[in-house]
Design a protein around this motif. Sequence first.
Motif, PDB file in Angstrom:
ATOM      1  N   GLY A 100      46.071 -65.334 -36.079  1.00  0.00           N
ATOM      2  CA  GLY A 100      45.911 -64.401 -34.956  1.00  0.00           C
ATOM      3  C   GLY A 100      44.828 -64.777 -33.978  1.00  0.00           C
ATOM      4  N   SER A 101      44.192 -65.937 -34.151  1.00  0.00           N
ATOM      5  CA  SER A 101      43.132 -66.334 -33.235  1.00  0.00           C
ATOM      6  C   SER A 101      43.683 -66.863 -31.929  1.00  0.00           C
ATOM      7  CB  SER A 101      42.275 -67.404 -33.874  1.00  0.00           C
ATOM      8  OG  SER A 101      41.550 -66.864 -34.930  1.00  0.00           O
ATOM      9  N   ILE A 156      32.001 -50.472 -35.190  1.00  0.00           N
ATOM     10  CA  ILE A 156      32.763 -51.581 -35.774  1.00  0.00           C
ATOM     11  C   ILE A 156      34.158 -51.629 -35.159  1.00  0.00           C
ATOM     12  CG2 ILE A 156      33.837 -52.435 -37.900  1.00  0.00           C
ATOM     13  CD1 ILE A 156      31.265 -51.350 -39.362  1.00  0.00           C
ATOM     14  N   LEU A 157      34.781 -50.470 -34.993  1.00  0.00           N
ATOM     15  CA  LEU A 157      36.092 -50.423 -34.357  1.00  0.00           C
ATOM     16  C   LEU A 157      36.019 -50.995 -32.939  1.00  0.00           C
ATOM     17  CD1 LEU A 157      39.080 -49.517 -34.469  1.00  0.00           C
ATOM     18  CD2 LEU A 157      38.305 -47.318 -33.556  1.00  0.00           C
ATOM     19  N   GLU A 158      34.999 -50.612 -32.187  1.00  0.00           N
ATOM     20  CA  GLU A 158      34.820 -51.131 -30.833  1.00  0.00           C
ATOM     21  C   GLU A 158      34.609 -52.638 -30.844  1.00  0.00           C
ATOM     22  OE1 GLU A 158      31.715 -49.002 -28.842  1.00  0.00           O
ATOM     23  OE2 GLU A 158      32.820 -47.118 -28.886  1.00  0.00           O
ATOM     24  N   ASP A 159      33.820 -53.140 -31.809  1.00  0.00           N
ATOM     25  CA  ASP A 159      33.575 -54.583 -31.917  1.00  0.00           C
ATOM     26  C   ASP A 159      34.868 -55.344 -32.201  1.00  0.00           C
ATOM     27  OD1 ASP A 159      30.870 -54.174 -31.474  1.00  0.00           O
ATOM     28  OD2 ASP A 159      30.332 -54.286 -33.602  1.00  0.00           O
ATOM     29  N   ILE A 160      35.705 -54.788 -33.073  1.00  0.00           N
ATOM     30  CA  ILE A 160      36.992 -55.422 -33.384  1.00  0.00           C
ATOM     31  C   ILE A 160      37.848 -55.501 -32.123  1.00  0.00           C
ATOM     32  CG2 ILE A 160      39.171 -55.126 -34.631  1.00  0.00           C
ATOM     33  CD1 ILE A 160      37.439 -53.905 -36.962  1.00  0.00           C
ATOM     34  N   ILE A 161      37.871 -54.421 -31.350  1.00  0.00           N
ATOM     35  CA  ILE A 161      38.658 -54.401 -30.112  1.00  0.00           C
ATOM     36  C   ILE A 161      38.103 -55.417 -29.112  1.00  0.00           C
ATOM     37  CG2 ILE A 161      39.266 -52.988 -28.091  1.00  0.00           C
ATOM     38  CD1 ILE A 161      39.317 -50.567 -30.110  1.00  0.00           C
ATOM     39  N   GLU A 162      36.774 -55.471 -28.965  1.00  0.00           N
ATOM     40  CA  GLU A 162      36.166 -56.430 -28.043  1.00  0.00           C
ATOM     41  C   GLU A 162      36.493 -57.863 -28.441  1.00  0.00           C
ATOM     42  OE1 GLU A 162      31.960 -55.753 -27.515  1.00  0.00           O
ATOM     43  OE2 GLU A 162      32.317 -53.632 -27.119  1.00  0.00           O
ATOM     44  N   CYS A 163      36.420 -58.156 -29.720  1.00  0.00           N
ATOM     45  CA  CYS A 163      36.719 -59.511 -30.201  1.00  0.00           C
ATOM     46  C   CYS A 163      38.182 -59.870 -29.971  1.00  0.00           C
ATOM     47  CB  CYS A 163      36.372 -59.652 -31.679  1.00  0.00           C
ATOM     48  SG  CYS A 163      34.606 -59.670 -32.004  1.00  0.00           S
ATOM     49  N   TYR A 216      40.006 -59.066 -27.418  1.00  0.00           N
ATOM     50  CA  TYR A 216      40.283 -59.359 -26.023  1.00  0.00           C
ATOM     51  C   TYR A 216      39.291 -60.310 -25.356  1.00  0.00           C
ATOM     52  CZ  TYR A 216      43.843 -55.822 -26.270  1.00  0.00           C
ATOM     53  OH  TYR A 216      44.959 -55.113 -26.613  1.00  0.00           O
ATOM     54  N   ASP A 217      38.218 -60.640 -26.031  1.00  0.00           N
ATOM     55  CA  ASP A 217      37.188 -61.484 -25.421  1.00  0.00           C
ATOM     56  C   ASP A 217      36.845 -62.632 -26.371  1.00  0.00           C
ATOM     57  OD1 ASP A 217      34.974 -62.621 -24.232  1.00  0.00           O
ATOM     58  OD2 ASP A 217      33.862 -60.740 -24.034  1.00  0.00           O
ATOM     59  N   ARG A 218      37.343 -63.810 -26.042  1.00  0.00           N
ATOM     60  CA  ARG A 218      37.110 -64.972 -26.907  1.00  0.00           C
ATOM     61  C   ARG A 218      35.620 -65.291 -27.055  1.00  0.00           C
ATOM     62  NH1 ARG A 218      41.319 -67.299 -29.093  1.00  0.00           N
ATOM     63  NH2 ARG A 218      43.341 -67.120 -28.094  1.00  0.00           N
ATOM     64  N   ASP A 219      34.844 -65.055 -26.016  1.00  0.00           N
ATOM     65  CA  ASP A 219      33.402 -65.295 -26.107  1.00  0.00           C
ATOM     66  C   ASP A 219      32.750 -64.350 -27.113  1.00  0.00           C
ATOM     67  OD1 ASP A 219      33.520 -67.327 -24.212  1.00  0.00           O
ATOM     68  OD2 ASP A 219      33.141 -65.955 -22.545  1.00  0.00           O
ATOM     69  N   TRP A 260      39.799 -63.845 -39.618  1.00  0.00           N
ATOM     70  CA  TRP A 260      40.323 -63.742 -38.263  1.00  0.00           C
ATOM     71  C   TRP A 260      39.368 -64.363 -37.246  1.00  0.00           C
ATOM     72  CZ3 TRP A 260      38.950 -59.437 -34.641  1.00  0.00           C
ATOM     73  CH2 TRP A 260      39.649 -59.534 -33.436  1.00  0.00           C
ATOM     74  N   LEU A 261      38.084 -64.036 -37.331  1.00  0.00           N
ATOM     75  CA  LEU A 261      37.134 -64.504 -36.324  1.00  0.00           C
ATOM     76  C   LEU A 261      36.735 -65.962 -36.502  1.00  0.00           C
ATOM     77  CD1 LEU A 261      34.874 -61.352 -35.951  1.00  0.00           C
ATOM     78  CD2 LEU A 261      36.667 -62.160 -34.423  1.00  0.00           C
TER      79      LEU A 261
END
Length: 114
Positions: free
Chosen positions: A113-114, A44-51, A53-56, A107-108
């Motif tokens: 912050g988007s 989940i932490l990794e997914d938050i970081i990916e989201c 930096y990566d809009r897709d 957020w998503l």
Amino acid sequence: MSEELQLFVKWTEFLKWLLNTTDKFPKKARFTFTTRIDNLALDILEDIIECRYDRDARKAGSRKINIKFEKLRILLRICHDMHYLSTRQLEYASASINEVGKMTGTWLKGGVGS
């Protein structure tokens, strides 16, 4: 503090608590519950970081993260039923996951912050 930063800080604080808590599970649970719970929380932490930096990744991120939150909730309930977690610990974990889940959704879905 931005919604994104608050989300990251809250999840990181919960993650530290969770890793410390699962480390105290009985030895017989370490290769089943502990490993799976810890890996889900780290994913989940990794997914938050990916989201971040990566809009897709944000497009599918909310669903992906929510599924992992639900898996984590279920595993923690089972651990409670098996007496690896106290009721108080389960309540804290559930409240933390719910709070971060709401923050993630906001957020998503285009919130702050988007």
